[in-house]
Design a protein around this motif. Structure first.
Motif, PDB file in Angstrom:
ATOM      1  N   ASP B 480       0.790  -1.117   0.262  1.00 48.61           N
ATOM      2  CA  ASP B 480      -0.121  -0.049  -0.026  1.00 48.61           C
ATOM      3  C   ASP B 480       0.897   1.303  -0.115  1.00 48.61           C
ATOM      4  O   ASP B 480       0.409   2.495   0.112  1.00 48.61           O
ATOM      5  CB  ASP B 480      -0.867  -0.009   1.060  1.00 48.61           C
ATOM      6  CG  ASP B 480      -0.102  -0.095   2.487  1.00 48.61           C
ATOM      7  OD1 ASP B 480       0.979   0.237   2.472  1.00 48.61           O
ATOM      8  OD2 ASP B 480      -0.918  -0.070   3.691  1.00 48.61           O
ATOM      9  N   GLY B 481       2.312   1.159  -0.001  1.00 49.01           N
ATOM     10  CA  GLY B 481       3.083   2.223   0.008  1.00 49.01           C
ATOM     11  C   GLY B 481       3.448   2.831   1.100  1.00 49.01           C
ATOM     12  O   GLY B 481       4.499   3.809   1.099  1.00 49.01           O
ATOM     13  N   LYS B 482       2.972   2.397   2.274  1.00 53.50           N
ATOM     14  CA  LYS B 482       3.356   2.919   3.549  1.00 53.50           C
ATOM     15  C   LYS B 482       4.236   1.947   4.202  1.00 53.50           C
ATOM     16  O   LYS B 482       3.879   0.955   4.485  1.00 53.50           O
ATOM     17  CB  LYS B 482       2.242   3.078   4.361  1.00 53.50           C
ATOM     18  CG  LYS B 482       1.056   4.137   4.028  1.00 53.50           C
ATOM     19  CD  LYS B 482       0.119   4.275   4.906  1.00 53.50           C
ATOM     20  CE  LYS B 482      -1.183   4.828   4.397  1.00 53.50           C
ATOM     21  NZ  LYS B 482      -2.438   3.989   4.723  1.00 53.50           N
ATOM     22  N   THR B 483       5.756   2.524   4.486  1.00 52.09           N
ATOM     23  CA  THR B 483       6.444   1.680   4.998  1.00 52.09           C
ATOM     24  C   THR B 483       6.277   2.385   6.563  1.00 52.09           C
ATOM     25  O   THR B 483       5.657   3.377   6.695  1.00 52.09           O
ATOM     26  CB  THR B 483       7.792   1.964   4.733  1.00 52.09           C
ATOM     27  OG1 THR B 483       8.127   3.241   4.915  1.00 52.09           O
ATOM     28  CG2 THR B 483       8.048   1.548   3.131  1.00 52.09           C
ATOM     29  N   GLU B 484       7.126   1.588   7.532  1.00 52.39           N
ATOM     30  CA  GLU B 484       7.059   1.990   8.914  1.00 52.39           C
ATOM     31  C   GLU B 484       7.561   3.352   8.886  1.00 52.39           C
ATOM     32  O   GLU B 484       7.106   4.261   9.616  1.00 52.39           O
ATOM     33  CB  GLU B 484       7.869   0.958   9.978  1.00 52.39           C
ATOM     34  CG  GLU B 484       7.423   1.003  11.235  1.00 52.39           C
ATOM     35  CD  GLU B 484       7.837  -0.016  11.882  1.00 52.39           C
ATOM     36  OE1 GLU B 484       9.076  -0.347  11.945  1.00 52.39           O
ATOM     37  OE2 GLU B 484       6.947  -0.685  12.568  1.00 52.39           O
ATOM     38  N   GLU B 485       8.685   3.748   8.114  1.00 54.66           N
ATOM     39  CA  GLU B 485       9.315   5.236   8.419  1.00 54.66           C
ATOM     40  C   GLU B 485       8.422   6.068   7.717  1.00 54.66           C
ATOM     41  O   GLU B 485       8.290   7.253   8.522  1.00 54.66           O
ATOM     42  CB  GLU B 485      10.549   4.890   7.337  1.00 54.66           C
ATOM     43  CG  GLU B 485      11.717   4.176   8.054  1.00 54.66           C
ATOM     44  CD  GLU B 485      11.828   2.826   7.922  1.00 54.66           C
ATOM     45  OE1 GLU B 485      11.045   2.313   6.910  1.00 54.66           O
ATOM     46  OE2 GLU B 485      12.300   2.120   8.542  1.00 54.66           O
ATOM     47  N   GLU B 487       5.297   6.091   7.693  1.00 55.19           N
ATOM     48  CA  GLU B 487       4.046   6.280   8.636  1.00 55.19           C
ATOM     49  C   GLU B 487       4.697   7.022   9.766  1.00 55.19           C
ATOM     50  O   GLU B 487       3.994   8.159  10.039  1.00 55.19           O
ATOM     51  CB  GLU B 487       3.551   4.968   9.020  1.00 55.19           C
ATOM     52  CG  GLU B 487       2.761   3.963   7.984  1.00 55.19           C
ATOM     53  CD  GLU B 487       2.177   2.719   8.669  1.00 55.19           C
ATOM     54  OE1 GLU B 487       2.603   2.469   9.690  1.00 55.19           O
ATOM     55  OE2 GLU B 487       2.440   2.109   7.482  1.00 55.19           O
ATOM     56  N   GLY B 488       5.606   6.721  10.255  1.00 53.06           N
ATOM     57  CA  GLY B 488       6.122   7.499  11.608  1.00 53.06           C
ATOM     58  C   GLY B 488       6.467   9.062  11.233  1.00 53.06           C
ATOM     59  O   GLY B 488       6.219   9.812  11.732  1.00 53.06           O
ATOM     60  N   ALA B 489       7.056   9.251   9.912  1.00 55.19           N
ATOM     61  CA  ALA B 489       7.493  10.428   9.533  1.00 55.19           C
ATOM     62  C   ALA B 489       6.005  11.333   9.257  1.00 55.19           C
ATOM     63  O   ALA B 489       5.896  12.642  10.038  1.00 55.19           O
ATOM     64  CB  ALA B 489       8.083  10.537   8.074  1.00 55.19           C
ATOM     65  N   SER B 490       5.160  10.775   8.753  1.00 53.24           N
ATOM     66  CA  SER B 490       3.910  11.566   8.571  1.00 53.24           C
ATOM     67  C   SER B 490       3.087  11.971   9.870  1.00 53.24           C
ATOM     68  O   SER B 490       2.781  12.874  10.096  1.00 53.24           O
ATOM     69  CB  SER B 490       2.767  10.843   7.490  1.00 53.24           C
ATOM     70  OG  SER B 490       2.560   9.692   8.186  1.00 53.24           O
ATOM     71  N   GLU B 491       3.105  10.748  10.877  1.00 48.63           N
ATOM     72  CA  GLU B 491       2.737  11.195  12.234  1.00 48.63           C
ATOM     73  C   GLU B 491       3.256  12.434  12.781  1.00 48.63           C
ATOM     74  O   GLU B 491       2.737  13.145  13.427  1.00 48.63           O
ATOM     75  CB  GLU B 491       2.909   9.782  12.942  1.00 48.63           C
ATOM     76  CG  GLU B 491       1.821   9.680  14.044  1.00 48.63           C
ATOM     77  CD  GLU B 491       1.922   8.326  14.853  1.00 48.63           C
ATOM     78  OE1 GLU B 491       2.022   8.381  15.974  1.00 48.63           O
ATOM     79  OE2 GLU B 491       2.204   7.156  13.999  1.00 48.63           O
ATOM     80  N   GLU B 492       4.566  12.287  12.726  1.00 48.63           N
ATOM     81  CA  GLU B 492       5.541  13.336  13.427  1.00 48.63           C
ATOM     82  C   GLU B 492       5.118  14.664  12.510  1.00 48.63           C
ATOM     83  O   GLU B 492       4.879  15.628  13.306  1.00 48.63           O
ATOM     84  CB  GLU B 492       7.067  13.086  13.105  1.00 48.63           C
ATOM     85  CG  GLU B 492       8.109  13.910  13.584  1.00 48.63           C
ATOM     86  CD  GLU B 492       7.880  13.711  15.208  1.00 48.63           C
ATOM     87  OE1 GLU B 492       8.383  14.611  15.886  1.00 48.63           O
ATOM     88  OE2 GLU B 492       7.276  12.565  15.722  1.00 48.63           O
ATOM     89  N   THR B 493       4.868  14.704  11.339  1.00 44.44           N
ATOM     90  CA  THR B 493       4.569  15.922  10.573  1.00 44.44           C
ATOM     91  C   THR B 493       3.407  16.473  11.057  1.00 44.44           C
ATOM     92  O   THR B 493       3.099  17.782  11.232  1.00 44.44           O
ATOM     93  CB  THR B 493       4.605  15.798   8.988  1.00 44.44           C
ATOM     94  OG1 THR B 493       5.898  14.972   8.754  1.00 44.44           O
ATOM     95  CG2 THR B 493       4.477  16.953   8.148  1.00 44.44           C
TER      96      THR B 493
END
Lengths: 109, 512
Positions: B480-485, B487-493
């Motif tokens: 689905d194109g979402k890696t852990e990194e 996902e983590g980055a977008s949450e941080e953003t």
């Protein structure tokens, strides 16, 4: 039918008598079922195993034949065999088995 | 934890007509039981040429030159059909001729157990020098070769196993011990074949997918032979020996066994090791089995057709950390046949197919493709074993009907839409689930399909330690194109954005 199974059928028949033995098959197609049925009635058609030239004439049925199906609990049958009954060519199996029984089975019942 | 991905695969076949005659167990048994048999006399006339084997449609499918969908357009039988201009090299691997493979057996032999005749070595050296994956370092391991009379002496006096090419003895595999049956020439022959064909699959995996061998952390080998000596018959370890030959200097590994189910067991192990963060890059690899060559030869000869079991098979699959691109291995959707499952086909299919689907609240029709035992029906049907993949699809569909997820009249459409024709050689573990992994990866990256279930089954009772059958399965799914990194980055953003908005909002109050 593999050699070990031929030996088992022969040993059980020697021990209990042909009139007391019924063979139930589960082969996936008519031809294979027919070969196994022939083995336990007219003898091993490949002349390789313990039943080569041994005409046991046993009662033999396939698990999808009505003679077997009608004898067992319907729920258990559905659980164990219902799916395969949908997959197998039941008519072809019944035809093949009936032919073999009519020709080689010693018991007329 | 993020799921692991299938990053690449390699698939190889080796055309081995002389090994059919001299190493396949159907033939070696016949030679003991009935040495003058008609079958043994007729068999050599039923062997295919290398070119016939290369242009055979199922073989072109195995190495990725045509898709399973394309193969299904060919009307059966396939043995009288040819793919025009068929190439020995394919998208996923290659079909190697016997002489080059015998050379490779010498190359992978680190104990000087393979002896080859001088002129054969010089011929094959020239051929292997033109092979794109065989480096000079590997070529040098061929050495000079030996005199034929020395080889004959090994065969006659020291129980060496002859190696034939074009009907002539051109070498031998020597025994590694004079008493130990686990190191006799026969066993060493089979094991070197596994190692060589496994190494060829690994080389193709690395090359076709541009993977640095030094990036591999761990190797799981999942063929059906065992290497060891009389004190530890299955001691191992093919995995590390294949890693050594192919330059995986940072890898260790181990062998996983489970009859034909082993490749899928290994895939689940590899996915779990990567997902857990234990290793980043794990290769699942297997070589082929000489014993199974010509297994159904008697039926093929009887039906006056070519002996189609004339190739060894091998494969290699790389499982890596989630890259957001390659398809993921859903370790939460794993099926397994347990000790208590039972042996009826219904119980087996339920445990392998619908139990994992239920975990994901999925219907049988939600999986786009099922990769079951992908045995080539061209081989099995004339031998009375039917069309194995089609039988499996019918069983899966029938279970769907029982679960009311499918109308009974839709059963054949289910087989057509969610199934595939079989194309893999009957090398036990080789056809089991894994042949489709390469195609599945491509189809998911291209967005053609979303999911596939890889199913492996194994006949454990053949080893006489249990009457049980075995099997495992795992769902492979489009990324689905979402890696852990990410996902983590977008949450941080998002947190930063919210914080900024709060500050902006608060500053408005202070300004006022």
């Amino acid at each position: 039918m593999d050699l070990e199974n031929q030996r088992r059928v022969k040993d059980l028949t020697d021990k209990h008598g042909a009139e007391n033995v019924i063979v139930v098959l589960g082969a996936a197609e008519g031809e294979a079922a027919g070969l196994a049925a022939e083995t336990v009635t007219a003898g091993d058609p490949t002349f390789a195993g313990p039943l080569a030239g041994v005409q046991l004439g046993l009662r033999v049925y396939h698990a999808v034949e009505p003679e077997f199906k009608d004898e067992v609990d319907a729920d258990v049958y559905d659980e164990q065999i219902g799916m395969m009954e949908m997959v197998l060519d039941v008519d072809e199996i019944i035809e093949e088995m009936t032919d073999i029984r009519e020709e080689f089975c010693k018991f007329d019942d | 934890m993020s799921f692991s991905v299938v990053k690449g695969s390699g698939y190889v076949l080796v055309h081995t007509p002389d090994m059919v005659l001299h190493n396949g167990t159907t033939q070696t048994t016949e030679r003991v039981v009935n040495p003058e048999s008609e079958y043994l006399k007729k068999l050599p006339n039923h062997l295919r040429s290398y070119q016939e084997t290369v242009s055979y449609p199922p073989n072109q499918t195995y190495i990725g030159n045509i898709t399973p969908e394309k193969l299904s357009e060919y009307k059966m039988p396939w043995y009288d059909k040819n793919i025009e201009d068929a190439d020995r090299f394919g998208k996923y691997g290659e079909i190697m001729p016997q002489d080059e493979f015998i050379g490779l057996m010498k190359i992978v032999d680190v104990f000087d157990l393979v002896s080859l005749e001088k002129s054969f070595v010089s011929d094959v050296k020239e051929k292997l020098e033109n092979h794109p994956l065989i480096t000079d370092e590997l070529i040098n391991k061929l050495k000079e070769g030996e005199e034929l009379e020395d080889i004959e002496k090994h065969i006659e006096e020291y129980e060496a196993e002859p190696i034939y090419n074009d009907g002539k003895v051109i070498g031998c595999v020597n025994r590694a011990h004079d008493v130990d049956i686990n190191l006799n020439a026969h066993t060493i022959y089979e094991n070197i074949v596994v190692k060589a064909s496994g190494a060829l699959a690994m080389l193709n995996l690395l090359n076709k997918n541009d993977i640095d061998p030094e990036s591999i952390d761990y190797i799981v080998e999942c063929s059906e032979e065992a290497c060891g000596d009389m004190n530890q018959r299955g001691g191992g370890n093919f995995a590390k020996s294949i890693g050594e030959i192919t330059g995986c200097i940072n890898a260790t590994g181990s062998d996983t066994r489970g009859f034909c189910a082993a490749p899928t067991h290994s895939l689940i192990e590899a996915a779990s090791l990567v997902q857990a963060g234990t290793y980043d890059n794990v290769v699942v690899v297997a070589g082929g089995a000489t014993a199974k060559l010509g297994m159904n030869g008697k039926d093929h000869v009887k039906k006056d057709m070519p002996v189609l079991e004339d190739t060894l098979g091998g494969f290699a699959i790389l499982v890596s950390k989630n890259d957001g691109i390659n398809p993921v291995l859903r370790t939460d959707l794993v099926g397994r046949h347990t000790v208590g499952t039972g042996s009826s086909p219904q119980a087996v299919i339920t445990s392998l197919i619908t139990n994992p689907l239920d975990k994901g609240d999925l219907k049988i029709t939600d999986i786009d493709k099922y990769s079951v035992e992908m045995q080539n029906p061209d081989i099995t049907k004339p031998a009375g074993a039917g069309d194995v993949p089609t039988s499996n699809y019918k069983m899966i569909g029938a279970l769907g009907v029982k679960r009311k997820e499918l109308e009974r009249k839709e059963l054949l459409n289910f087989v057509k839409n969610h199934g595939m024709p079989g194309w893999a050689p009957t090398q036990g573990h080789i056809p089991s689930g894994v042949p489709y992994v390469g195609f599945a990866r491509d189809a998911m990256v291209e967005g053609e399909i979303n999911s596939a279930m890889i199913v492996g089954k194994g006949s454990l009772f053949l080893g006489r330690m249990t009457n049980l059958f075995d099997g495992v399965s795992i769902v492979m799914e489009k990324n689905d194109g979402k890696t852990e990194e990410t996902e983590g980055a977008s949450e941080e953003t998002i947190k930063k954005m919210v914080a900024k908005a709060m500050r902006d909002f608060a500053s408005q109050f202070s300004d006022e």
